[in-house]
Design an enzyme around this catalytic site. Structure first.
Site, PDB file in Angstrom:
ATOM      1  CB  SER A   1      -0.967  -0.026   1.184  1.00  8.56           C
ATOM      2  OG  SER A   1      -0.286  -0.176   2.401  1.00  8.56           O
ATOM      3  CD  GLU A   2       4.965   1.325   2.637  1.00  5.06           C
ATOM      4  OE1 GLU A   2       5.773   1.638   1.738  1.00  5.06           O
ATOM      5  OE2 GLU A   2       5.268   0.589   3.587  1.00  5.06           O
ATOM      6  N   GLY A   3       0.390   4.168  -0.495  1.00  3.01           N
ATOM      7  CA  GLY A   3       0.068   5.037  -1.611  1.00  3.01           C
ATOM      8  C   GLY A   3      -0.094   4.298  -2.927  1.00  3.01           C
TER       9      GLY A   3
END
Length: 411
Positions: A372-374
């Site tokens: 994830s993390e963007g």
């Protein structure tokens, strides 16, 4: 600067409002000091500027407690007139009836969120990554060794700041810019299975920090925001919040996160179960819930989401961490999901549960991307960009000089 001109983080080139709040490089120690020091403490400057918006007028000893009810009153519905205007344009396009499918829905949603039925492309997509460490990582709930958790979080932050990681690659590919906000890197939250994640004062300060960042991004002209979170142990905290907010059992919301084995997954389930027991009694108080089982980074992300809704900026959600915060914002301002879109669906069970609670359908499914993390938000950004571009550039029957089909109907 246009997104395509600066595809990787450039701290020295942040928009003026961002520089004023000094959030991009704020450390945990500075954050705690800022909560006590008043307007000279970086993000509090942005918070005090929002005093009339319900975030507190301030006193001689610091800002007044956040008034979430006043903030909720500022969260309005998207512009229905703009949506109707976009519907009219789409109905006249020289394509088969409903030929653009769900892309038409996205174009209508975007028009309402922008408050304008005039079609225009997305040019300033902005990813904002909040970073923090989590005490629950000490239990071995991640594929990262407990004694390496803080070092790994710091390394991930540095990688993203340098334009690396999946978020950096996808941001360059899709013409987005990335900003990292260090909320509590190197200063882990409490172990939520047995102690509070943070104090109420710290949570309110972090919440205001997130609001100030959203204000800065809105003022800089971002036309879609993709909030995200980075930190070892974050998926465990997100599972706890999702379990409490959806009423599901711990095992039903606990996933593999960073790819843990069965033994680590059972430890993670136990931690989620124990933390959920601590969170249920304060379910009605969103800030207290963040203090009990969330943390400063989750509070900052929640404040960011709420203020983005208030500022009427379209939001594309990332993974389970962002979506768990969106559920908190929904409890504060029930209209908020109307301003949100869901990016790519992750295999985390809590992610699907949270989206169901928000009544959101992911734009991308079936790829089981854990990163994830963007990245999950950016994977869906092309769909939103396509909808905006098609609504902007496709000709109508009149413009193209093509007779409209006599038996045409919108289906």
């Amino acid at each position: 600067m246009d997104a395509s001109e600066n595809p990787t983080p450039e701290p020295a080139e942040q928009p003026e409002p961002v520089e004023a709040t000094e959030t991009a490089t704020e450390t945990a120690a500075e954050s705690e000091a800022g909560a006590k020091a008043g307007p000279e403490a970086g993000p509090e400057a942005g918070a005090e500027a929002s005093a009339e918006d319900g975030s507190g007028t301030g006193t001689a000893t610091g800002p007044e407690p956040l008034n979430l009810d006043q903030l909720a009153d500022q969260a309005e519905r998207p512009d229905e007139a703009a949506r109707d205007q976009m519907r009219t344009r789409l109905a006249a396009l020289a394509v088969p009836a409903a030929g653009l499918g769900r892309l038409e829905e996205l174009a209508i949603w975007l028009a309402g969120a922008r408050g304008s039925g005039e079609a225009r492309p997305i040019e300033r997509a902005r990813v904002v990554v909040f970073a923090g460490d989590h005490g629950v990582a000490a239990l071995g709930v991640s594929a990262t060794a407990p004694d390496q958790a803080q070092a790994v979080t710091a390394a991930r932050v540095k990688q993203i700041e340098d334009g690396g990681g999946a978020v950096g690659v996808l941001a360059r590919l899709h013409g987005a810019t990335v900003r990292v906000v260090d909320v509590s890197v190197g200063s882990p939250s409490g172990r939520v299975d047995k102690e509070d994640a943070a104090t109420r004062e710290q949570i309110e300060h972090a919440f205001r920090l997130g609001m100030a960042v959203a204000d800065a991004e809105a003022d800089s002209g971002a036309d879609v925001l993709i909030p995200a979170l980075v930190g070892v142990g974050a998926s465990t905290v997100a599972s706890v919040l999702a379990g409490v907010l959806t009423g599901k059992d711990a095992a039903a919301v606990t996933g593999r996160g960073s790819g843990v084995d069965d033994t680590a997954w059972m430890r993670k389930c136990a931690a989620v179960r124990d933390a959920m027991r601590r969170g249920r009694p304060v379910l009605g108080d969103q800030l207290e819930l963040l203090a009990k089982i969330g943390g400063r980074d989750f509070a900052a992300l929640t404040g960011f989401l709420l203020q983005a809704v208030i500022r009427r900026v379209p939001v594309l959600l990332d993974g389970v961490t962002t979506t768990s915060c969106a559920m908190l914002v929904q409890r504060i301002a029930y209209r908020s999901p109307q301003w949100l879109l869901a990016g790519a669906l992750s295999p985390e069970p809590a992610h699907r549960s949270a989206l169901d609670r928000l009544s959101l359908e992911p734009l991308v499914e079936g790829y089981d991307v854990r990163q994830s993390e963007g990245a999950l938000g950016l994977l869906a950004l092309p769909m939103l960009k396509a909808a905006a571009a098609l609504a902007t550039e496709l000709a109508t029957f009149d413009e193209a000089g093509i007779p409209e089909p006599v038996l045409r109907s919108r289906v």
